[in-house]
Design a protein around this motif. Structure first.
Motif, short mmCIF file in Angstrom:
data_model
loop_
_atom_site.label_atom_id
_atom_site.label_comp_id
_atom_site.label_asym_id
_atom_site.label_seq_id
_atom_site.Cartn_x
_atom_site.Cartn_y
_atom_site.Cartn_z
N ILE A 1 49.03 38.11 35.75
CA ILE A 1 48.41 38.55 37.01
C ILE A 1 48.00 40.00 36.83
O ILE A 1 48.84 40.88 36.62
CB ILE A 1 49.38 38.42 38.21
CG1 ILE A 1 49.85 36.97 38.34
CG2 ILE A 1 48.69 38.90 39.49
CD1 ILE A 1 50.98 36.78 39.35
N THR A 2 46.70 40.25 36.88
CA THR A 2 46.18 41.61 36.74
C THR A 2 45.70 42.09 38.11
O THR A 2 45.09 41.33 38.86
CB THR A 2 45.02 41.66 35.73
OG1 THR A 2 44.07 40.63 36.02
CG2 THR A 2 45.53 41.47 34.31
N THR A 3 46.03 43.34 38.44
CA THR A 3 45.62 43.91 39.72
C THR A 3 44.67 45.07 39.50
O THR A 3 44.72 45.75 38.47
CB THR A 3 46.84 44.39 40.54
OG1 THR A 3 47.54 45.37 39.76
CG2 THR A 3 47.77 43.24 40.88
N PHE A 4 43.83 45.29 40.50
CA PHE A 4 42.75 46.27 40.40
C PHE A 4 42.71 47.14 41.65
O PHE A 4 43.13 46.72 42.72
CB PHE A 4 41.42 45.54 40.21
CG PHE A 4 41.40 44.72 38.96
CD1 PHE A 4 40.94 45.26 37.78
CD2 PHE A 4 41.89 43.42 38.96
CE1 PHE A 4 40.96 44.52 36.61
CE2 PHE A 4 41.90 42.67 37.79
CZ PHE A 4 41.44 43.23 36.62
N PRO A 5 42.16 48.35 41.52
CA PRO A 5 42.11 49.25 42.67
C PRO A 5 40.96 48.95 43.63
O PRO A 5 40.82 49.61 44.64
CB PRO A 5 41.92 50.63 42.01
CG PRO A 5 41.20 50.33 40.75
CD PRO A 5 41.73 49.00 40.29
N TYR A 6 40.15 47.96 43.33
CA TYR A 6 39.00 47.63 44.17
C TYR A 6 39.02 46.14 44.48
O TYR A 6 39.69 45.36 43.81
CB TYR A 6 37.69 48.01 43.47
CG TYR A 6 37.63 47.55 42.03
CD1 TYR A 6 37.21 46.28 41.70
CD2 TYR A 6 38.03 48.39 41.00
CE1 TYR A 6 37.18 45.85 40.39
CE2 TYR A 6 38.00 47.97 39.68
CZ TYR A 6 37.57 46.69 39.38
OH TYR A 6 37.55 46.27 38.08
N GLU A 7 38.25 45.75 45.48
CA GLU A 7 38.25 44.35 45.90
C GLU A 7 37.38 43.51 44.97
O GLU A 7 36.31 43.93 44.56
CB GLU A 7 37.74 44.21 47.33
CG GLU A 7 38.75 44.70 48.33
CD GLU A 7 38.38 44.37 49.76
OE1 GLU A 7 37.51 43.53 49.99
OE2 GLU A 7 38.99 44.99 50.64
N LEU A 8 37.86 42.33 44.66
CA LEU A 8 37.13 41.38 43.84
C LEU A 8 36.55 40.30 44.74
O LEU A 8 36.92 40.17 45.90
CB LEU A 8 38.08 40.73 42.82
CG LEU A 8 38.81 41.69 41.90
CD1 LEU A 8 39.90 40.96 41.14
CD2 LEU A 8 37.84 42.34 40.95
N GLY B 1 34.43 46.06 36.35
CA GLY B 1 34.71 44.73 35.83
C GLY B 1 36.14 44.34 36.14
O GLY B 1 36.78 44.93 37.02
N VAL B 2 36.63 43.38 35.40
CA VAL B 2 37.99 42.87 35.62
C VAL B 2 38.79 42.93 34.32
O VAL B 2 39.64 42.09 34.06
CB VAL B 2 37.96 41.42 36.17
CG1 VAL B 2 37.39 41.41 37.58
CG2 VAL B 2 37.18 40.50 35.25
N SER B 3 38.53 43.94 33.52
CA SER B 3 39.16 44.05 32.21
C SER B 3 40.58 44.62 32.30
O SER B 3 40.97 45.19 33.32
CB SER B 3 38.32 44.95 31.30
OG SER B 3 38.35 46.28 31.78
N ILE B 4 41.31 44.46 31.20
CA ILE B 4 42.65 45.04 31.11
C ILE B 4 42.54 46.57 31.18
O ILE B 4 43.36 47.24 31.80
CB ILE B 4 43.37 44.59 29.82
CG1 ILE B 4 43.50 43.06 29.79
CG2 ILE B 4 44.72 45.27 29.68
CD1 ILE B 4 44.22 42.46 30.98
#
Length: 181
Positions: free
Chosen positions: A62-69, A98-101
């Motif tokens: 599960i990868t999380t990001f600081p922006y909405e996808l 993007g949605v990269s590591i």
């Protein structure tokens, strides 16, 4: 003017017009760079990150990001299931995120027994809360790739970067030794 002369002239004009009309659809065989074309291309991606499950069991990442996808249950997270030996691909953003590591803020690896390995990045990217986070985010290889993209009937080389990250037994062992009490 006789009809036969007029027909000949129209025929000649039609033959001359065919290359002009079909040349609009002809693709140039040369491969250009952006500099050679004199344009800046707003690429969607600058490459991708791969995550390889090198363990002998299925894991969930599960990868999380600081922006909405878009199109995810949690607008800030992506869940990926990797069977043993599988590789997942995550696009690196270029014009948009993007949605990269490389772009995620954390990665949670859920093992077969339900154990959760929380790997988090520090904002400076140089300090780590634990050895397994450092291992996950810094243990990768990079390689160049390229693709040829058609832009205005010209072939343009798009240079890409690929990073390969690893979920392996060393990562799991680091997490286990750091959580023994």
């Amino acid at each position: 003017m006789k009809t036969s002369t007029f027909a000949k002239i129209l025929g000649i004009l039609a033959i001359c017009a065919v290359p002009v009309l079909t040349s609009c659809d002809k693709v140039d065989d040369k491969i250009y760079t952006e500099d050679q074309l004199g344009v800046a291309v707003e690429w969607v991606t600058s490459g991708w990150d791969e995550v390889v499950n090198e363990t002998d069991a299925k894991v969930k990442l599960i990868t999380t990001f600081p922006y909405e996808l878009v199109n995810t249950e949690d607008p800030h997270a992506i869940t990926t299931v990797l069977k043993a030996g599988d590789t997942a691909k995550f696009d690196i953003g270029a014009f948009y995120p993007g949605v990269s590591i490389m772009e995620c803020t954390s990665a949670t690896i859920i093992l077969r027994d339900g154990s959760q390995i929380e790997c988090t990045k520090q904002s400076d990217g140089k300090t780590w809360d634990n050895t397994w986070s450092e291992r996950f985010f810094t243990n990768y290889q990079s390689r160049p790739e390229s693709e040829i993209v058609l832009i205005d009937n010209r072939r343009v080389r798009h240079n890409l970067t690929v990073h390969t990250f690893h979920i392996d037994n060393t990562l799991i062992d680091l997490w286990r030794s750091g959580n023994q009490e």
